[in-house]
Design a protein around this motif. Structure first.
Motif, PDB file in Angstrom:
ATOM      1  N   ASN A  90       0.810  -1.228   0.000  1.00 29.74           N
ATOM      2  CA  ASN A  90       0.000   0.000   0.000  1.00 29.74           C
ATOM      3  C   ASN A  90       0.838   1.270   0.000  1.00 29.74           C
ATOM      4  N   THR A  91       2.160   1.111   0.118  1.00 32.23           N
ATOM      5  CA  THR A  91       3.053   2.270   0.135  1.00 32.23           C
ATOM      6  C   THR A  91       4.300   1.953  -0.680  1.00 32.23           C
ATOM      7  N   ILE A  92       4.679   2.887  -1.553  1.00 33.87           N
ATOM      8  CA  ILE A  92       5.865   2.702  -2.391  1.00 33.87           C
ATOM      9  C   ILE A  92       6.785   3.902  -2.234  1.00 33.87           C
ATOM     10  N   VAL A  93       8.069   3.632  -2.106  1.00 34.71           N
ATOM     11  CA  VAL A  93       9.089   4.672  -2.014  1.00 34.71           C
ATOM     12  C   VAL A  93       9.993   4.566  -3.240  1.00 34.71           C
ATOM     13  N   ASN A  94      10.227   5.697  -3.886  1.00 29.63           N
ATOM     14  CA  ASN A  94      11.144   5.760  -5.016  1.00 29.63           C
ATOM     15  C   ASN A  94      12.522   6.137  -4.470  1.00 29.63           C
ATOM     16  N   ASP A  95      13.380   5.141  -4.308  1.00 24.22           N
ATOM     17  CA  ASP A  95      14.715   5.343  -3.755  1.00 24.22           C
ATOM     18  C   ASP A  95      15.718   5.450  -4.896  1.00 24.22           C
ATOM     19  N   GLU A  96      15.861   6.661  -5.410  1.00 26.98           N
ATOM     20  CA  GLU A  96      16.801   6.957  -6.500  1.00 26.98           C
ATOM     21  C   GLU A  96      16.593   6.016  -7.685  1.00 26.98           C
ATOM     22  N   GLY A  97      15.336   5.853  -8.062  1.00 22.02           N
ATOM     23  CA  GLY A  97      15.011   5.059  -9.244  1.00 22.02           C
ATOM     24  C   GLY A  97      14.588   3.628  -8.948  1.00 22.02           C
ATOM     25  N   ARG A  98      14.794   3.177  -7.708  1.00 20.77           N
ATOM     26  CA  ARG A  98      14.343   1.849  -7.301  1.00 20.77           C
ATOM     27  C   ARG A  98      13.035   1.974  -6.541  1.00 20.77           C
ATOM     28  N   LEU A  99      12.013   1.278  -7.006  1.00 20.41           N
ATOM     29  CA  LEU A  99      10.713   1.333  -6.358  1.00 20.41           C
ATOM     30  C   LEU A  99      10.613   0.214  -5.321  1.00 20.41           C
ATOM     31  N   ILE A 100      10.421   0.616  -4.067  1.00 20.43           N
ATOM     32  CA  ILE A 100      10.369  -0.331  -2.955  1.00 20.43           C
ATOM     33  C   ILE A 100       8.969  -0.320  -2.349  1.00 20.43           C
ATOM     34  N   GLY A 101       8.363  -1.498  -2.235  1.00 21.30           N
ATOM     35  CA  GLY A 101       7.005  -1.602  -1.736  1.00 21.30           C
ATOM     36  C   GLY A 101       6.941  -2.017  -0.272  1.00 21.30           C
ATOM     37  N   TYR A 102       6.027  -1.392   0.459  1.00 20.10           N
ATOM     38  CA  TYR A 102       5.796  -1.699   1.871  1.00 20.10           C
ATOM     39  C   TYR A 102       4.301  -1.892   2.107  1.00 20.10           C
ATOM     40  N   ASN A 103       3.974  -2.435   3.270  1.00 22.49           N
ATOM     41  CA  ASN A 103       2.573  -2.471   3.690  1.00 22.49           C
ATOM     42  C   ASN A 103       2.492  -1.872   5.080  1.00 22.49           C
ATOM     43  N   THR A 104       1.846  -0.715   5.188  1.00 30.21           N
ATOM     44  CA  THR A 104       1.730  -0.023   6.478  1.00 30.21           C
ATOM     45  C   THR A 104       0.347  -0.206   7.095  1.00 30.21           C
ATOM     46  N   ASP A 105      -0.532  -0.967   6.424  1.00 28.49           N
ATOM     47  CA  ASP A 105      -1.906  -1.140   6.912  1.00 28.49           C
ATOM     48  C   ASP A 105      -1.960  -1.902   8.239  1.00 28.49           C
ATOM     49  N   GLY A 106      -1.293  -3.047   8.286  1.00 24.99           N
ATOM     50  CA  GLY A 106      -1.375  -3.891   9.464  1.00 24.99           C
ATOM     51  C   GLY A 106      -0.777  -3.243  10.696  1.00 24.99           C
ATOM     52  N   ILE A 107       0.425  -2.718  10.564  1.00 22.64           N
ATOM     53  CA  ILE A 107       1.084  -2.094  11.716  1.00 22.64           C
ATOM     54  C   ILE A 107       0.357  -0.810  12.114  1.00 22.64           C
ATOM     55  N   GLY A 108      -0.200  -0.094  11.111  1.00 18.20           N
ATOM     56  CA  GLY A 108      -0.990   1.096  11.418  1.00 18.20           C
ATOM     57  C   GLY A 108      -2.237   0.745  12.197  1.00 18.20           C
ATOM     58  N   TYR A 109      -2.879  -0.356  11.807  1.00 19.27           N
ATOM     59  CA  TYR A 109      -4.078  -0.807  12.511  1.00 19.27           C
ATOM     60  C   TYR A 109      -3.747  -1.181  13.953  1.00 19.27           C
ATOM     61  N   LEU A 110      -2.720  -1.996  14.129  1.00 19.56           N
ATOM     62  CA  LEU A 110      -2.388  -2.496  15.459  1.00 19.56           C
ATOM     63  C   LEU A 110      -1.972  -1.351  16.387  1.00 19.56           C
ATOM     64  N   ARG A 111      -1.207  -0.424  15.862  1.00 19.01           N
ATOM     65  CA  ARG A 111      -0.784   0.737  16.672  1.00 19.01           C
ATOM     66  C   ARG A 111      -2.005   1.531  17.136  1.00 19.01           C
ATOM     67  N   SER A 112      -2.940   1.744  16.229  1.00 19.28           N
ATOM     68  CA  SER A 112      -4.163   2.469  16.561  1.00 19.28           C
ATOM     69  C   SER A 112      -4.988   1.703  17.588  1.00 19.28           C
ATOM     70  N   LEU A 113      -5.169   0.401  17.368  1.00 17.46           N
ATOM     71  CA  LEU A 113      -5.988  -0.421  18.262  1.00 17.46           C
ATOM     72  C   LEU A 113      -5.458  -0.370  19.693  1.00 17.46           C
ATOM     73  N   ILE A 114      -4.166  -0.555  19.851  1.00 19.78           N
ATOM     74  CA  ILE A 114      -3.574  -0.602  21.191  1.00 19.78           C
ATOM     75  C   ILE A 114      -3.582   0.775  21.846  1.00 19.78           C
ATOM     76  N   GLU A 115      -3.208   1.819  21.090  1.00 19.59           N
ATOM     77  CA  GLU A 115      -3.156   3.163  21.661  1.00 19.59           C
ATOM     78  C   GLU A 115      -4.535   3.678  22.047  1.00 19.59           C
ATOM     79  N   GLU A 116      -5.548   3.365  21.233  1.00 18.89           N
ATOM     80  CA  GLU A 116      -6.874   3.927  21.472  1.00 18.89           C
ATOM     81  C   GLU A 116      -7.715   3.116  22.449  1.00 18.89           C
TER      82      GLU A 116
END
Length: 286
Positions: A90-116
């Motif tokens: 769900n998240t891509i970073v262009n690192d000097e021409g290299r496209l790197i894919g990440y998924n921030t959905d799961g960790i974002g969800y868990l952080r929100s669930l625990i904090e809230e």
């Protein structure tokens, strides 16, 4: 300050409903960063060209939403281990021409669930409604926490079993049918709706009957528009603890923002910008 504006994009189909531009552009302005966030409606038939174009234009990074979270992986130069395990980006970073894919959905969800909510996950029985991209991300993250059991309910039983097979290596996992919804709800400690049921404009819908919900439940819905779904409203009226989807949306955005800029943004300000946008749209459509 760098005089060249850095572009961040969102690709999906459709994208007009997204509040990501308001959230990120508001934060860019507050931090006086020379960035702009734009949403691009990209049909599946044009995904490859869109990725190639973004690479050619040296776009700094972008978010990916439905229906491209899985398909986009084949066009990237590198995918994080977590995103590989989840099977979606769900998240891509262009690192000097290299496209790197990440998924921030799961960790974002868990952080929100625990904090809230302050919930202690150890030994909890978790019911996930849905088996799509969001369910995969949340399921993977939850399964890697110390829960006791994970149960999946989805209309398409085949998709539910595929998800079960990918998660059972991390925790005890099973599948129930839609017809067993009441059983699944009553046996769960935490209920997570990852489907679009209840999302605006269909705000009068819910997968769960009100009377099934008990005060010992924690009911979580990843939908953030409306800010409180029918499911959340009814769960609260039954005395259950509730967790809305706005937090997940904010925190997946916080993590993506950090990856693009190297700067940690203010989650409370990002939350404010999203709420303002939702309320403003509500006034404009009255």
């Amino acid at each position: 300050m760098n005089s060249q504006t850095q572009l961040i994009g969102l690709i999906g189909h459709p994208v007009s409903h997204s509040k990501s531009p308001e959230m990120h552009n508001g934060m860019f302005a507050k931090l006086d960063l020379n960035y702009v966030y734009l949403a691009f409606d990209v049909p599946p038939s044009h995904l490859k060209e869109a990725i190639e174009g973004m690479k050619a234009l040296k776009i700094k990074g972008f978010n990916v939403t439905i229906p491209h979270k899985v398909e986009v992986m084949k066009y990237l130069d590198q995918v994080s281990e977590e995103a590989k395990q989840i099977g979606a980006v769900n998240t891509i970073v262009n690192d000097e021409g290299r496209l790197i894919g990440y998924n921030t959905d799961g960790i974002g969800y868990l952080r929100s669930l625990i904090e809230e909510t302050g919930v202690q996950l150890k030994g909890k029985r978790v019911l996930i409604l849905g088996a799509g991209g969001a369910a995969r991300a949340i399921g993977y993250t939850i399964a890697n926490s110390p829960i006791g059991q994970l149960t999946i309910i989805n209309r398409d039983q085949n998709k539910a079993h595929i998800l079960r097979k990918s998660l059972e290596q991390y925790t005890k996992t099973d599948v129930l049918s839609i017809e067993q919804m009441e059983k699944g709800v009553k046996e769960a400690d935490i209920i997570v709706n990852t489907t679009s049921i209840g999302m605006a404009p269909n705000i009068d819908q819910s997968l769960i009957k009100k009377e099934w919900i008990q005060p010992n439940h924690l009911v979580s819905d990843i939908i953030y528009n409306p800010l409180e779904t029918k499911l959340i409203q009814e769960a609260r009226s039954q005395g259950a603890q509730v967790h809305s989807g706005l937090g997940m949306f904010i925190y997946q955005g916080v993590i993506a923002f950090e990856k693009w800029t190297g700067i940690t943004p203010d989650p409370s300000y990002m939350r404010l910008k999203v709420i303002e946008s939702i309320k403003e749209k509500g006034r404009n459509t009255c």
